[in-house]
Design an enzyme around this catalytic site. Sequence first.
Site, PDB file in Angstrom:
ATOM      1  N   LYS A   1       5.818   5.844   7.481  1.00 57.76           N
ATOM      2  CA  LYS A   1       5.260   4.855   8.397  1.00 57.76           C
ATOM      3  C   LYS A   1       6.346   4.334   9.338  1.00 57.76           C
ATOM      4  O   LYS A   1       7.414   3.931   8.900  1.00 57.76           O
ATOM      5  CB  LYS A   1       4.683   3.659   7.625  1.00 57.76           C
ATOM      6  CG  LYS A   1       3.492   4.023   6.763  1.00 57.76           C
ATOM      7  CD  LYS A   1       2.936   2.808   6.039  1.00 57.76           C
ATOM      8  CE  LYS A   1       1.721   3.185   5.210  1.00 57.76           C
ATOM      9  NZ  LYS A   1       1.152   2.022   4.520  1.00 57.76           N
TER      10      LYS A   1
ATOM     11  N   HIS B   1       0.818  -1.209   0.000  1.00 59.23           N
ATOM     12  CA  HIS B   1       0.000   0.000   0.000  1.00 59.23           C
ATOM     13  C   HIS B   1       0.855   1.264   0.000  1.00 59.23           C
ATOM     14  O   HIS B   1       1.941   1.286   0.565  1.00 59.23           O
ATOM     15  CB  HIS B   1      -0.885   0.046   1.248  1.00 59.23           C
ATOM     16  CG  HIS B   1      -1.792  -1.136   1.371  1.00 59.23           C
ATOM     17  ND1 HIS B   1      -2.128  -1.665   2.581  1.00 59.23           N
ATOM     18  CD2 HIS B   1      -2.428  -1.884   0.439  1.00 59.23           C
ATOM     19  CE1 HIS B   1      -2.944  -2.693   2.402  1.00 59.23           C
ATOM     20  NE2 HIS B   1      -3.127  -2.849   1.108  1.00 59.23           N
TER      21      HIS B   1
ATOM     22  N   TYR C   1       1.168   0.970  13.489  1.00 52.30           N
ATOM     23  CA  TYR C   1       1.707   1.822  12.434  1.00 52.30           C
ATOM     24  C   TYR C   1       1.501   3.268  12.851  1.00 52.30           C
ATOM     25  O   TYR C   1       0.368   3.705  12.996  1.00 52.30           O
ATOM     26  CB  TYR C   1       0.930   1.711  11.131  1.00 52.30           C
ATOM     27  CG  TYR C   1       0.425   0.397  10.651  1.00 52.30           C
ATOM     28  CD1 TYR C   1       0.795  -0.052   9.397  1.00 52.30           C
ATOM     29  CD2 TYR C   1      -0.472  -0.370  11.391  1.00 52.30           C
ATOM     30  CE1 TYR C   1       0.295  -1.242   8.894  1.00 52.30           C
ATOM     31  CE2 TYR C   1      -0.967  -1.558  10.895  1.00 52.30           C
ATOM     32  CZ  TYR C   1      -0.580  -1.987   9.649  1.00 52.30           C
ATOM     33  OH  TYR C   1      -1.073  -3.153   9.157  1.00 52.30           O
TER      34      TYR C   1
ATOM     35  N   ASP D   1      -5.897  -6.246  -2.087  1.00 51.96           N
ATOM     36  CA  ASP D   1      -4.501  -6.676  -2.093  1.00 51.96           C
ATOM     37  C   ASP D   1      -4.245  -7.772  -3.123  1.00 51.96           C
ATOM     38  O   ASP D   1      -3.170  -7.826  -3.720  1.00 51.96           O
ATOM     39  CB  ASP D   1      -4.095  -7.148  -0.698  1.00 51.96           C
ATOM     40  CG  ASP D   1      -4.072  -6.011   0.304  1.00 51.96           C
ATOM     41  OD1 ASP D   1      -4.140  -4.838  -0.114  1.00 51.96           O
ATOM     42  OD2 ASP D   1      -4.008  -6.295   1.509  1.00 51.96           O
TER      43      ASP D   1
END
Length: 183
Positions: A73, A64, A133, A170
Amino acid sequence: MRLKATPTALPEVLVLEPAVFEDERGFLFESFSARNFELATGFSGTFVQENHSRSVKGVLRGLHYQLKSPQGKLIRVVSGEVFDVAVDLRRQSPRFGQWAGIRLSGESHRQLWIPPGFAHGFLVLSEQAEVLYRLSEYWSQQDERTIAWNDPQLGIAWPLQGQLIQSDKDRNGASLVEAETFP
């Protein structure tokens, strides 16, 4: 408390290792300090969102990224183990299309810093894993993109064991050639 930063195959993507103090009672470590994080990474932005996911063995999330509001991140596994991957999507980079992967676990306390301009994904290796995250930009559904986890051009060496569990998004990611990427 110091934070050790080690570059991966993608020098901007860093493995961060906090000083961990352990004794018969357990352990203590500083999981985040803005000052130490900036010293280790050079990133002086702020984190605006934190996500917590739990996934079972065989779940593969990603790859992503957000195109118009790219996210940095900071990834930390609090329980279990994952194989965490970053892919350089900056067309001007000499490492465009290259990837770095590392095992992160609750036991190791290591974290992974993935700056803006990279795609991110992970594969759960343990029976289950919980991942935190920290994000430098808010999640934007209309801005999110997905690269195919198994794109042969990327050639990511996922440590696959058994059947994968994925979302439709995904499973149907774009190839690197088809994907919108960063300048």
